[in-house]
Scaffold this active site. Structure first.
Site, PDB file in Angstrom:
ATOM      1  N   CYS A   1       0.822  -1.209   0.000  1.00 14.39           N
ATOM      2  CA  CYS A   1       0.000   0.000   0.000  1.00 14.39           C
ATOM      3  C   CYS A   1       0.862   1.268   0.000  1.00 14.39           C
ATOM      4  O   CYS A   1       2.050   1.221   0.275  1.00 14.39           O
ATOM      5  CB  CYS A   1      -0.957   0.083   1.172  1.00 14.39           C
ATOM      6  SG  CYS A   1      -2.000  -1.367   1.355  1.00 14.39           S
TER       7      CYS A   1
ATOM      8  N   TYR B   1      12.181  -5.162  -4.748  1.00 12.24           N
ATOM      9  CA  TYR B   1      11.077  -5.192  -5.696  1.00 12.24           C
ATOM     10  C   TYR B   1      10.096  -4.029  -5.560  1.00 12.24           C
ATOM     11  O   TYR B   1       9.667  -3.452  -6.553  1.00 12.24           O
ATOM     12  CB  TYR B   1      10.280  -6.494  -5.525  1.00 12.24           C
ATOM     13  CG  TYR B   1       8.969  -6.468  -6.269  1.00 12.24           C
ATOM     14  CD1 TYR B   1       8.941  -6.673  -7.645  1.00 12.24           C
ATOM     15  CD2 TYR B   1       7.769  -6.172  -5.616  1.00 12.24           C
ATOM     16  CE1 TYR B   1       7.746  -6.600  -8.343  1.00 12.24           C
ATOM     17  CE2 TYR B   1       6.580  -6.102  -6.318  1.00 12.24           C
ATOM     18  CZ  TYR B   1       6.567  -6.315  -7.677  1.00 12.24           C
ATOM     19  OH  TYR B   1       5.393  -6.230  -8.363  1.00 12.24           O
TER      20      TYR B   1
HETATM   21  P1  5GP Z   1       6.484 -15.785  -9.115  1.00 12.00           P
HETATM   22  O1  5GP Z   1       6.015 -15.791 -10.516  1.00 12.00           O
HETATM   23  O2  5GP Z   1       7.754 -16.552  -8.896  1.00 12.00           O
HETATM   24  O3  5GP Z   1       5.401 -16.173  -8.143  1.00 12.00           O
HETATM   25  O4  5GP Z   1       6.783 -14.281  -8.727  1.00 12.00           O
HETATM   26  C1  5GP Z   1       7.937 -13.632  -9.193  1.00 12.00           C
HETATM   27  C2  5GP Z   1       7.579 -12.416  -9.985  1.00 12.00           C
HETATM   28  O5  5GP Z   1       6.612 -11.637  -9.290  1.00 12.00           O
HETATM   29  C3  5GP Z   1       8.793 -11.535 -10.211  1.00 12.00           C
HETATM   30  O6  5GP Z   1       8.778 -11.097 -11.560  1.00 12.00           O
HETATM   31  C4  5GP Z   1       8.592 -10.365  -9.262  1.00 12.00           C
HETATM   32  O7  5GP Z   1       8.982  -9.157  -9.888  1.00 12.00           O
HETATM   33  C5  5GP Z   1       7.136 -10.364  -8.952  1.00 12.00           C
HETATM   34  N1  5GP Z   1       6.848 -10.163  -7.512  1.00 12.00           N
HETATM   35  C6  5GP Z   1       7.554 -10.551  -6.452  1.00 12.00           C
HETATM   36  N2  5GP Z   1       6.942 -10.189  -5.301  1.00 12.00           N
HETATM   37  C7  5GP Z   1       5.827  -9.551  -5.652  1.00 12.00           C
HETATM   38  C8  5GP Z   1       4.771  -8.936  -4.900  1.00 12.00           C
HETATM   39  O8  5GP Z   1       4.745  -8.894  -3.685  1.00 12.00           O
HETATM   40  N3  5GP Z   1       3.790  -8.386  -5.660  1.00 12.00           N
HETATM   41  C9  5GP Z   1       3.788  -8.422  -7.016  1.00 12.00           C
HETATM   42  N4  5GP Z   1       2.785  -7.844  -7.672  1.00 12.00           N
HETATM   43  N5  5GP Z   1       4.756  -8.977  -7.731  1.00 12.00           N
HETATM   44  C10 5GP Z   1       5.761  -9.555  -7.055  1.00 12.00           C
HETATM   45 MG    MG Z   2       8.454  -8.887 -12.044  1.00  8.08          MG
END
Ligand code: 5GP
Ligand code: MG
Length: 448
Positions: free
Chosen positions: A2, A243
């Site tokens: 948030c 991130y």
């Molecule tokens: P995965 O596909 O392995 O579940 O998630 C990894 C991808 O999700 C990466 O590209 C990363 O940038 C993104 N990511 C990691 N943590 C978060 C989060 O808390 N929220 C969102 N929207 N994306 C995330």
């Molecule tokens: Mg990503």
């Protein structure tokens, strides 16, 4: 997750708050809201949707006054998103208040149950509502004292802004887990926001970060008044740098972009003895770009946009089912066939959570003709769910709790896989302080 913002002492308060929220849209796209204060009344407008959709001219002209607070809500599957939009507003003995909150309270269930046992009626599923009840039930004559007592019962990661009809109270928890900065508006008054990228857009000058354990009061005198409420024990969240935050923000004195570039450099240093000859470094857009640039700068391997991102699609991460997540990743990212044909790629993303994105990407690049795909991750293995405000899934869904590095490598069908070590992550952000690293090391240091 948030985003929160407070504007104080500016006739365009609500409009500036909406602009700041627009700059911080990446921190939450599910719902957004603003409360303004004018002539002893608080006006609130909140709804599902993006800032640009909710805050049209009509909404902004309703939000009169020279002070406003606002919020962007990050979607989490399975919760009632309309009711759980912020700010939360209430009428109570001393008048009216409105609250915005970024973070997560770890003793929320216990406090909530206690309040319910004593007769409180809750309207939302949010831990933020605890604070409203604790303030309303207190018997002190001044709002400030009521807030302080409510905070004494509140444990967790939080940044709050409490707005009354004439003041704003800004509080950051004693660990400073979530970011919060103070700025001075060139057009008059002050701004407090989760990220400094909001300052540039509204025309504000950065003054300083809100200190861990500090309460700022706007409205008591001309300058923000500072009270150190709690003994600071500074441990800002490392995942903001990995991130979550926007690369142009400066969080607690560190530029996010630079820390990500350093993460990429550290990955490259760990590959110096590798026998593989990489033809190019390819980022997973957008989150892997700064680390890929760092890797390229350190190693001399050329940086190429081997994957193109469609910008007209929301975040894939929070889709409720695995099928939807797979489809969304496919719609979002496409390979640059002509560039990667027959090449050995070093692909960089910021993190692997469930493994959905990385698995799809490797397969997609190979189908498009890549010879080898070596995956590098600019953060350590995520082995523990976060309870301090980042929406990581349950332990069972985290791929690194279920599989070893080699198993993950096989699962995502990569030719090799390397993560950043925890030491290298700390080195990339800066060794001058401790960080909240619980997703990586399981150290849940906030104790109830
Ligand atoms: P995965 O596909 O392995 O579940 O998630 C990894 C991808 O999700 C990466 O590209 C990363 O940038 C993104 N990511 C990691 N943590 C978060 C989060 O808390 N929220 C969102 N929207 N994306 C995330
Ligand atoms: Mg990503």
């Amino acid at each position: 997750m948030c985003a929160i913002v407070g504007i104080y002492g500016n006739d365009n308060a609500a409009r500036l708050a909406s602009i700041a929220l627009f700059a911080m849209q990446h921190r939450g796209q599910e719902a957004t809201g603003i409360s303004s204060s004018c002539d002893g009344k608080i006006y609130t407008k909140k709804d599902r949707g993006l800032v640009s959709e909710v805050f049209n001219e009509e909404a902004l002209s309703y939000l009169k006054g020279d002070m406003a607070i606002g919020h962007n809500r990050y979607a989490t599957a399975g919760r009632d998103s309309v009711l759980d939009a912020q700010p939360i507003y209430a009428k109570y003995k001393l008048g009216e208040i409105s609250i915005v909150h970024n973070g997560n309270l770890i003793n929320k269930d216990e406090v909530r149950q206690d309040l319910i046992d004593k007769g409180a009626i809750f309207q939302t599923g949010m831990d933020t509502e605890n604070l409203i009840h604790l303030i309303a039930k207190n018997t002190k004559d001044h709002l400030k004292d009521r807030i302080v007592e409510a905070l004494n019962r509140t444990i967790g990661a939080y940044c709050f802004i409490v707005q009354s009809r004439s003041k704003q109270f800004v509080i950051r928890d004693r660990y400073g887990i979530r970011p919060l900065s103070l700025g001075k508006l060139k057009s008059g008054g002050y701004i407090v926001a989760s990220e400094t990228c909001a300052f540039d857009l509204v025309g504000a000058e950065f003054i300083r970060d809100v200190r861990p354990g500090e309460m700022l009061i706007l409205g008591e005198s001309d300058e923000p008044e500072s009270i150190q409420l709690f003994e600071p024990e500074f441990r800002p969240c490392a995942f903001e740098y990995v991130y979550f935050a926007r690369p142009d923000s400066v969080i607690d004195g560190k530029n996010v972009y630079t820390t990500r570039e350093n993460m990429g450099k550290a990955l490259a240093k760990n590959d110096v003895n590798s026998k593989i000859k990489f033809d190019m470094v390819v980022p997973v857009p957008d989150s892997g770009v700064p680390a890929a640039l760092g890797y390229s700068a350190q190693s001399g391997v050329p940086f190429k946009y081997g994957i193109i991102r469609n910008h007209y699609i929301g975040r894939t991460f929070i889709e409720p089912t695995q099928e939807m997540r797979n489809l969304k990743v496919k719609m979002k990212l496409s390979p640059m066939g002509s560039i990667i044909q027959g090449k050995t790629l070093l692909v960089i993303d910021d993190s692997i959570v469930r493994g959905t994105t990385s698995k799809r990407i490797v397969r997609m690049l190979k189908e498009a003709g890549a010879k080898e795909v070596h995956f590098r991750v600019a953060s350590p293995e995520i082995k523990f769910p976060c309870f301090y405000g980042i929406d990581t899934p349950t332990k069972e869904e985290l791929i690194s709790t279920q599989m070893t590095k080699d198993e993950v490598c096989k699962y995502i069908e990569a030719d090799s896989l390397e993560y950043l070590s925890i030491d290298d992550l700390v080195g990339a952000i800066g060794e001058d302080r401790h960080y909240a690293l619980e997703s990586f090391d399981g150290d849940y240091f906030v104790k109830a």
